[in-house]
Design a protein around this motif. Structure first.
Motif, PDB file in Angstrom:
ATOM      1  N   THR A 129       0.829  -1.278  -0.305  1.00 31.01           N
ATOM      2  CA  THR A 129       0.037   0.097   0.086  1.00 31.01           C
ATOM      3  C   THR A 129       0.883   1.221   0.014  1.00 31.01           C
ATOM      4  O   THR A 129       0.610   2.355  -0.735  1.00 31.01           O
ATOM      5  N   ALA A 183       2.205   1.705  -3.407  1.00 27.00           N
ATOM      6  CA  ALA A 183       1.068   2.307  -4.302  1.00 27.00           C
ATOM      7  C   ALA A 183       0.914   3.511  -4.150  1.00 27.00           C
ATOM      8  O   ALA A 183       0.694   4.421  -5.133  1.00 27.00           O
ATOM      9  N   LEU A 184       1.010   4.100  -3.079  1.00 24.93           N
ATOM     10  CA  LEU A 184       0.671   5.529  -2.874  1.00 24.93           C
ATOM     11  C   LEU A 184       1.650   6.306  -3.349  1.00 24.93           C
ATOM     12  O   LEU A 184       1.640   7.654  -3.702  1.00 24.93           O
ATOM     13  N   GLN A 190       3.109   5.944  -6.176  1.00 21.35           N
ATOM     14  CA  GLN A 190       2.798   5.944  -7.540  1.00 21.35           C
ATOM     15  C   GLN A 190       1.834   6.939  -7.991  1.00 21.35           C
ATOM     16  O   GLN A 190       1.019   6.753  -9.006  1.00 21.35           O
ATOM     17  N   ALA A 191       1.170   7.578  -7.055  1.00 23.29           N
ATOM     18  CA  ALA A 191       0.206   8.695  -7.253  1.00 23.29           C
ATOM     19  C   ALA A 191       0.559   9.744  -8.404  1.00 23.29           C
ATOM     20  O   ALA A 191      -0.549  10.191  -8.858  1.00 23.29           O
ATOM     21  N   PHE A 204      -0.833   4.340 -10.455  1.00 24.40           N
ATOM     22  CA  PHE A 204      -1.533   4.404  -9.375  1.00 24.40           C
ATOM     23  C   PHE A 204      -2.581   3.332  -9.219  1.00 24.40           C
ATOM     24  O   PHE A 204      -2.857   2.763  -8.436  1.00 24.40           O
ATOM     25  N   ARG A 205      -3.430   3.357 -10.238  1.00 28.22           N
ATOM     26  CA  ARG A 205      -4.771   2.615 -10.330  1.00 28.22           C
ATOM     27  C   ARG A 205      -4.297   1.104 -10.147  1.00 28.22           C
ATOM     28  O   ARG A 205      -4.727   0.328  -9.531  1.00 28.22           O
ATOM     29  N   PHE A 245      -2.492   0.249  -6.700  1.00 26.04           N
ATOM     30  CA  PHE A 245      -3.186   0.166  -5.611  1.00 26.04           C
ATOM     31  C   PHE A 245      -4.196  -1.048  -5.615  1.00 26.04           C
ATOM     32  O   PHE A 245      -4.640  -1.441  -4.722  1.00 26.04           O
ATOM     33  N   ALA A 283      -1.921  -3.849  -4.565  1.00 28.44           N
ATOM     34  CA  ALA A 283      -1.838  -3.573  -3.026  1.00 28.44           C
ATOM     35  C   ALA A 283      -3.101  -3.994  -2.232  1.00 28.44           C
ATOM     36  O   ALA A 283      -3.142  -4.710  -1.265  1.00 28.44           O
ATOM     37  N   THR A 284      -4.360  -3.801  -3.006  1.00 25.90           N
ATOM     38  CA  THR A 284      -5.609  -4.167  -1.978  1.00 25.90           C
ATOM     39  C   THR A 284      -5.847  -5.695  -2.275  1.00 25.90           C
ATOM     40  O   THR A 284      -6.177  -6.259  -1.286  1.00 25.90           O
TER      41      THR A 284
END
Length: 230
Positions: free
Chosen positions: A1, A4-5, A7-8, A14-15, A18, A21-22
């Protein structure tokens, strides 16, 4: 997570990051929900790991083999060193250790024991008249006095600082998180660079492989094995 953040900056990356990661987080939660009750009921994990550890024939105490410490100690001692005597004193509820710092400042010390003349209260009983004498209203005796001589200071980052243990702990926590996030980002970048070209085509063929009936169910397991191998 956390990766992933980071990669914003790129919406598409990011999509995808995330989403991955989810899935990873839900896998961890589902693994806990599935395995924890089984462990509580049967204790299989305890017994299984106990068999593995006993097969190594590890020894405790001074003769215990140093596995990872041989590699990590030279680096960790450059950052921080803890005073094991203070840790042991706190573990044994020694009141004198509560106000001592856990950070080790002096790495080489020497304790000298000398016999000195000291005063004692008149009410204290002497074990031998030869070791006690009185001069006026003062009673003297001879006792072994321990004196610690500080020889060499440690060379870690916090040896020369006057920061409290809480501040040092927060600094080390921040540095640890920074190093962890940096390593995770580098791993992601490395995987992105490796899983391209011919490797990517092989992965796509492996994941998208369809077996003839009645072995169609093997495709998912093959994809998981390919992912684990990568």
């Amino acid at each position: 997570t956390i990766v992933a953040l980071m990669q914003a900056g790129d919406r598409n990356e990011f999509r995808r990051a995330f989403a991955g990661a989810t899935i990873h987080d839900f896998f961890n939660w589902l693994a806990v929900f599935a395995l924890l009750p089984i462990e509580v009921i049967s204790g299989y994990l305890y017994h299984f790991t106990n068999v593995i550890v006993e097969s190594f024939h590890l020894e405790s105490g001074e003769d215990a083999p140093e596995l990872l410490k041989v590699i990590t100690d030279p680096f960790t001692k450059l950052i921080i060193e803890l005073d094991k005597s203070v840790i042991n004193a706190i573990a044994t509820n020694d009141e004198s250790a509560k106000n001592k710092s856990l950070v080790k400042v002096w790495c080489i010390t020497e304790t000298n024991v000398t016999l000195q003349n000291v005063t004692i209260p008149p009410s204290e009983n002497c074990t031998s008249s030869e070791l006690c004498w009185s001069e006026g209203n003062v009673t003297w005796t001879m006792k072994n006095i321990s004196e610690t001589e500080y020889i060499t200071k440690c060379r870690h980052l916090f040896a020369e600082t006057d920061l409290p243990d809480l501040a040092i702990g927060l600094i080390l926590l921040a540095l640890s998180l920074l190093v962890l996030c940096s390593c995770l980002v580098m791993i992601v970048k490395l995987l992105n660079s490796v899983l391209k070209g011919q490797v990517a085509s092989v992965i796509k063929k492996t994941i998208n492989t369809d077996f003839p009936f009645p072995f169609t169910w093997l495709a998912g397991y093959l994809a998981m094995l390919a992912g684990a191998g990568m």
